[in-house]
Design an enzyme around this catalytic site. Structure first.
Site, PDB file in Angstrom:
ATOM      1  N   THR A 241      -0.970   7.515  -0.928  1.00 31.54           N
ATOM      2  CA  THR A 241      -2.215   7.423  -1.720  1.00 31.54           C
ATOM      3  C   THR A 241      -3.084   6.242  -1.304  1.00 31.54           C
ATOM      4  OG1 THR A 241      -1.167   5.993  -3.351  1.00 31.54           O
ATOM      5  CG2 THR A 241      -0.995   8.368  -3.720  1.00 31.54           C
TER       6      THR A 241
ATOM      7  N   ASP B 101       3.928  -5.970  10.033  1.00 30.65           N
ATOM      8  CA  ASP B 101       4.941  -5.640  11.047  1.00 30.65           C
ATOM      9  C   ASP B 101       4.789  -6.524  12.281  1.00 30.65           C
ATOM     10  OD1 ASP B 101       6.273  -3.707   9.621  1.00 30.65           O
ATOM     11  OD2 ASP B 101       5.061  -2.050  10.387  1.00 30.65           O
TER      12      ASP B 101
ATOM     13  N   ARG C  81       0.853  -1.190   0.000  1.00 28.87           N
ATOM     14  CA  ARG C  81       0.000   0.000   0.000  1.00 28.87           C
ATOM     15  C   ARG C  81       0.877   1.224   0.000  1.00 28.87           C
ATOM     16  NH1 ARG C  81      -4.815   1.021   4.192  1.00 28.87           N
ATOM     17  NH2 ARG C  81      -3.120   1.471   5.598  1.00 28.87           N
TER      18      ARG C  81
ATOM     19  N   ASP D  28      -0.489  -2.773  12.297  1.00 26.69           N
ATOM     20  CA  ASP D  28       0.065  -3.192  11.005  1.00 26.69           C
ATOM     21  C   ASP D  28       0.336  -4.694  11.055  1.00 26.69           C
ATOM     22  OD1 ASP D  28       2.081  -3.877   8.972  1.00 26.69           O
ATOM     23  OD2 ASP D  28       1.982  -1.741   8.515  1.00 26.69           O
TER      24      ASP D  28
HETATM   25  C1  PRP Z   1      -1.503  -4.440   4.511  1.00 27.24           C
HETATM   26  C2  PRP Z   1      -2.403  -5.657   4.589  1.00 27.24           C
HETATM   27  C3  PRP Z   1      -3.156  -5.584   3.298  1.00 27.24           C
HETATM   28  C4  PRP Z   1      -3.304  -4.109   3.096  1.00 27.24           C
HETATM   29  C5  PRP Z   1      -4.714  -3.742   3.473  1.00 27.24           C
HETATM   30  O1  PRP Z   1      -0.427  -4.695   3.700  1.00 27.24           O
HETATM   31  O2  PRP Z   1      -1.697  -6.847   4.741  1.00 27.24           O
HETATM   32  O3  PRP Z   1      -2.483  -6.175   2.209  1.00 27.24           O
HETATM   33  O4  PRP Z   1      -2.383  -3.457   3.964  1.00 27.24           O
HETATM   34  O5  PRP Z   1      -4.954  -2.406   3.199  1.00 27.24           O
HETATM   35  P1  PRP Z   1      -5.990  -1.932   2.090  1.00 27.24           P
HETATM   36  O6  PRP Z   1      -7.231  -2.750   2.269  1.00 27.24           O
HETATM   37  O7  PRP Z   1      -6.192  -0.489   2.419  1.00 27.24           O
HETATM   38  O8  PRP Z   1      -5.367  -2.139   0.747  1.00 27.24           O
HETATM   39  P2  PRP Z   1       0.743  -3.631   3.457  1.00 27.24           P
HETATM   40  O9  PRP Z   1       0.450  -2.826   2.242  1.00 27.24           O
HETATM   41  O10 PRP Z   1       1.001  -2.869   4.719  1.00 27.24           O
HETATM   42  O11 PRP Z   1       1.967  -4.538   3.071  1.00 27.24           O
HETATM   43  P3  PRP Z   1       2.718  -5.694   3.882  1.00 27.24           P
HETATM   44  O12 PRP Z   1       1.769  -6.868   3.952  1.00 27.24           O
HETATM   45  O13 PRP Z   1       3.887  -5.960   3.018  1.00 27.24           O
HETATM   46  O14 PRP Z   1       3.082  -5.172   5.245  1.00 27.24           O
HETATM   47  N1  URA Z   2      -2.954  -2.662   6.874  1.00 26.34           N
HETATM   48  C1  URA Z   2      -2.720  -3.134   8.120  1.00 26.34           C
HETATM   49  O1  URA Z   2      -1.794  -3.929   8.319  1.00 26.34           O
HETATM   50  N2  URA Z   2      -3.514  -2.722   9.116  1.00 26.34           N
HETATM   51  C2  URA Z   2      -4.533  -1.871   8.937  1.00 26.34           C
HETATM   52  O2  URA Z   2      -5.246  -1.527   9.898  1.00 26.34           O
HETATM   53  C3  URA Z   2      -4.764  -1.383   7.639  1.00 26.34           C
HETATM   54  C4  URA Z   2      -3.961  -1.795   6.624  1.00 26.34           C
END
Ligand code: PRP
Ligand code: URA
Length: 212
Positions: free
Chosen positions: A111, A206, A107, A203
């Site tokens: 944006t 994380d 993400r 998150d």
């Molecule tokens: C997080 C989560 C989803 C996304 C959800 O991933 O695991 O994939 O955010 O958010 P959205 O519904 O607003 O798209 P992130 O982009 O943080 O990546 P990561 O899994 O690599 O930490």
């Molecule tokens: N991605 C996450 O990991 N947590 C949230 O709450 C939203 C997006």
């Protein structure tokens, strides 16, 4: 009246209990991973409830019988990297022969648009029930993009599984993919100004990988 959200909330007491420990900010990484594994196994049980069955002739020590057995077993789990990988272990505990695909998406923090960096799924994805997994359905930008990518790649029978969903995300996902049945462990209150689910669990990536 606004349209009802189309999502199955798996509110089994064991799921709710484990979700409470998962959400707690003081839960250490190792415990967080174990909890995700256990919850995803329980959610997998529910999302596969309507798998078709056939019968096989067997003999128990007491009598012959026509016994139920899964028909076809053509399943593919698709993890949205990286946090989706946290759900895979529990699901594979339950269905060890499932195939696994990966879609790398992050993400953009400004944006909130989903940016793809990796895609690898089984060639016969079109013949398989495809269960897409990601712990968080927040804005749903990632889930919508992942499912669209799978449809473009030939997937026809798709379900989506999250641990925690926001009402805003479910609405957007339902509008984009009305044909995709959606399941979650909890439907939370709302998104905050940073696109995080409230109360959520923070998150997910994380917390699974200990990167913050
Ligand atoms: C997080 C989560 C989803 C996304 C959800 O991933 O695991 O994939 O955010 O958010 P959205 O519904 O607003 O798209 P992130 O982009 O943080 O990546 P990561 O899994 O690599 O930490
Ligand atoms: N991605 C996450 O990991 N947590 C949230 O709450 C939203 C997006």
């Amino acid at each position: 009246m606004p349209d009802a959200l189309n999502i199955t909330v798996v509110d089994h007491p064991l799921v709710q209990h484990k979700m409470t420990h998962l959400r707690n900010k003081d839960t250490p990484v190792a415990h967080f991973r174990n909890l995700i594994r256990e919850i995803s196994l329980l959610l997998c049980y529910e999302i596969t409830r309507d798998l078709p069955l056939t019968t096989r002739h067997i003999e128990t020590p007491v009598a012959p019988m026509e016994a139920p057995i899964l028909k076809g077993k053509k399943i593919c789990f698709v993890s949205i990297l990286r946090a989706g990988n946290g759900l895979l272990d529990g699901m594979l505990d339950l269905m060890p022969s499932a195939r696994v695909g990966h879609i790398g998406l992050y993400r953009d923090p400004d944006t909130l648009v989903a940016v793809e960096y990796y895609y690898k799924v089984p060639q016969d994805i079109g013949d398989r029930l495809t269960i897409v997994v990601d712990p968080m359905l927040a804005t749903a930008n990632s889930a919508i993009a992942a499912v669209q990518r799978l449809k473009d790649g030939g997937a026809k029978n798709i379900k989506f599984l999250s641990l925690v969903a926001s009402p805003e995300g479910v609405k957007a996902f339902n509008e984009a993919h009305p044909d995709v049945a959606t399941y979650t462990g909890a439907l939370d209150s709302h998104l905050n100004e940073y696109g995080y689910i409230v109360p959520g669990l923070g998150d997910a990536g994380d917390r699974i990988f200990g990167t913050k």
